[in-house]
Design a protein around this motif. Structure first.
Motif, PDB file in Angstrom:
ATOM      1  N   THR A  48       0.138  67.007 -81.798  1.00  0.00           N
ATOM      2  CA  THR A  48       0.785  68.373 -82.082  1.00  0.00           C
ATOM      3  C   THR A  48      -0.295  69.188 -81.780  1.00  0.00           C
ATOM      4  OG1 THR A  48       2.665  67.082 -83.040  1.00  0.00           O
ATOM      5  CG2 THR A  48       3.122  69.645 -82.048  1.00  0.00           C
ATOM      6  N   ALA A  49      -0.831  68.804 -82.315  1.00  0.00           N
ATOM      7  CA  ALA A  49      -2.577  70.266 -82.065  1.00  0.00           C
ATOM      8  C   ALA A  49      -2.898  69.894 -80.846  1.00  0.00           C
ATOM      9  CB  ALA A  49      -3.490  70.296 -83.469  1.00  0.00           C
ATOM     10  N   ILE A  50      -2.754  69.054 -79.738  1.00  0.00           N
ATOM     11  CA  ILE A  50      -3.909  68.261 -78.950  1.00  0.00           C
ATOM     12  C   ILE A  50      -3.026  69.233 -78.172  1.00  0.00           C
ATOM     13  CG2 ILE A  50      -3.911  67.158 -77.124  1.00  0.00           C
ATOM     14  CD1 ILE A  50      -4.856  64.886 -79.766  1.00  0.00           C
ATOM     15  N   ALA A  51      -1.453  68.850 -78.215  1.00  0.00           N
ATOM     16  CA  ALA A  51      -0.376  69.323 -76.990  1.00  0.00           C
ATOM     17  C   ALA A  51      -0.827  70.876 -76.860  1.00  0.00           C
ATOM     18  CB  ALA A  51       1.269  69.103 -77.275  1.00  0.00           C
ATOM     19  N   VAL A  52      -0.418  71.694 -78.154  1.00  0.00           N
ATOM     20  CA  VAL A  52      -0.457  73.072 -78.262  1.00  0.00           C
ATOM     21  C   VAL A  52      -2.343  72.893 -77.522  1.00  0.00           C
ATOM     22  CG1 VAL A  52      -1.567  74.839 -79.515  1.00  0.00           C
ATOM     23  CG2 VAL A  52       1.038  73.094 -80.001  1.00  0.00           C
ATOM     24  N   LEU A  53      -2.648  72.686 -77.884  1.00  0.00           N
ATOM     25  CA  LEU A  53      -4.186  73.291 -77.645  1.00  0.00           C
ATOM     26  C   LEU A  53      -4.514  73.070 -75.348  1.00  0.00           C
ATOM     27  CD1 LEU A  53      -7.594  71.716 -79.848  1.00  0.00           C
ATOM     28  CD2 LEU A  53      -6.865  73.882 -79.313  1.00  0.00           C
ATOM     29  N   MET A  54      -4.203  72.240 -75.563  1.00  0.00           N
ATOM     30  CA  MET A  54      -3.876  72.494 -74.182  1.00  0.00           C
ATOM     31  C   MET A  54      -2.661  72.915 -73.223  1.00  0.00           C
ATOM     32  SD  MET A  54      -5.812  68.876 -73.225  1.00  0.00           S
ATOM     33  CE  MET A  54      -5.114  68.342 -72.017  1.00  0.00           C
ATOM     34  N   LEU A  55      -2.432  73.433 -73.754  1.00  0.00           N
ATOM     35  CA  LEU A  55      -0.922  74.124 -73.270  1.00  0.00           C
ATOM     36  C   LEU A  55      -1.392  75.514 -73.278  1.00  0.00           C
ATOM     37  CD1 LEU A  55       1.988  73.097 -75.116  1.00  0.00           C
ATOM     38  CD2 LEU A  55       1.098  73.428 -72.434  1.00  0.00           C
ATOM     39  N   TRP A  56      -2.534  75.635 -74.576  1.00  0.00           N
ATOM     40  CA  TRP A  56      -3.505  76.830 -74.188  1.00  0.00           C
ATOM     41  C   TRP A  56      -4.590  77.069 -73.520  1.00  0.00           C
ATOM     42  CZ3 TRP A  56      -6.143  78.752 -80.229  1.00  0.00           C
ATOM     43  CH2 TRP A  56      -5.651  80.429 -79.878  1.00  0.00           C
ATOM     44  N   GLY A  57      -5.674  76.071 -73.174  1.00  0.00           N
ATOM     45  CA  GLY A  57      -5.681  76.024 -72.044  1.00  0.00           C
ATOM     46  C   GLY A  57      -5.675  76.426 -70.900  1.00  0.00           C
ATOM     47  N   MET A  58      -4.379  75.585 -70.887  1.00  0.00           N
ATOM     48  CA  MET A  58      -4.041  76.107 -69.519  1.00  0.00           C
ATOM     49  C   MET A  58      -3.398  77.406 -69.472  1.00  0.00           C
ATOM     50  SD  MET A  58      -1.148  72.786 -69.201  1.00  0.00           S
ATOM     51  CE  MET A  58      -0.233  73.761 -67.670  1.00  0.00           C
ATOM     52  N   GLN A  59      -2.963  78.450 -70.077  1.00  0.00           N
ATOM     53  CA  GLN A  59      -2.659  79.287 -70.056  1.00  0.00           C
ATOM     54  C   GLN A  59      -3.464  80.564 -70.320  1.00  0.00           C
ATOM     55  OE1 GLN A  59      -0.466  80.754 -74.002  1.00  0.00           O
ATOM     56  NE2 GLN A  59       0.539  82.354 -72.258  1.00  0.00           N
TER      57      GLN A  59
END
Length: 94
Positions: A48-59
């Motif tokens: 889930t931390a990986i998903a948060v980092l990927m989404l934050w990088g996209m944003q």
């Protein structure tokens, strides 16, 4: 409504849901009844931390977060394997 605004709203919504999942995994990690539940919660927390980092990088349009997600993925896999082996055998190094 243009596509960039829709994409921003979608990423923001997914980021909120992923942060909620992080909190729920953290709760299971702290209050898990068994050791195997805590190991599973730790593995889910890293994913889930990986998903948060990927989404934050996209944003934020930054590639640094993708590299950090790769490091967390490697550490999360290694820690899950080591903890599982320790629970099964009570010894890490044979």
């Amino acid at each position: 409504m243009n596509t960039t605004a829709l994409l921003d709203m979608t990423v923001t919504g997914a980021l909120g849901v992923a942060c909620l999942a992080l909190l729920l995994c953290l709760w299971r990690l702290v209050f898990g009844p068994t050791v195997s539940d805590r190991i599973l919660a730790l593995d889910t927390l890293s994913v889930t931390a990986i998903a948060v980092l990927m989404l934050w990088g996209m944003q934020l349009d930054s590639t640094v977060y993708f590299e950090a997600a790769l490091v967390i993925a490697m550490l999360g896999f290694g820690s899950t394997v080591v903890l599982s082996k320790f629970v099964l055998r009570r010894d890490i190094v044979e």
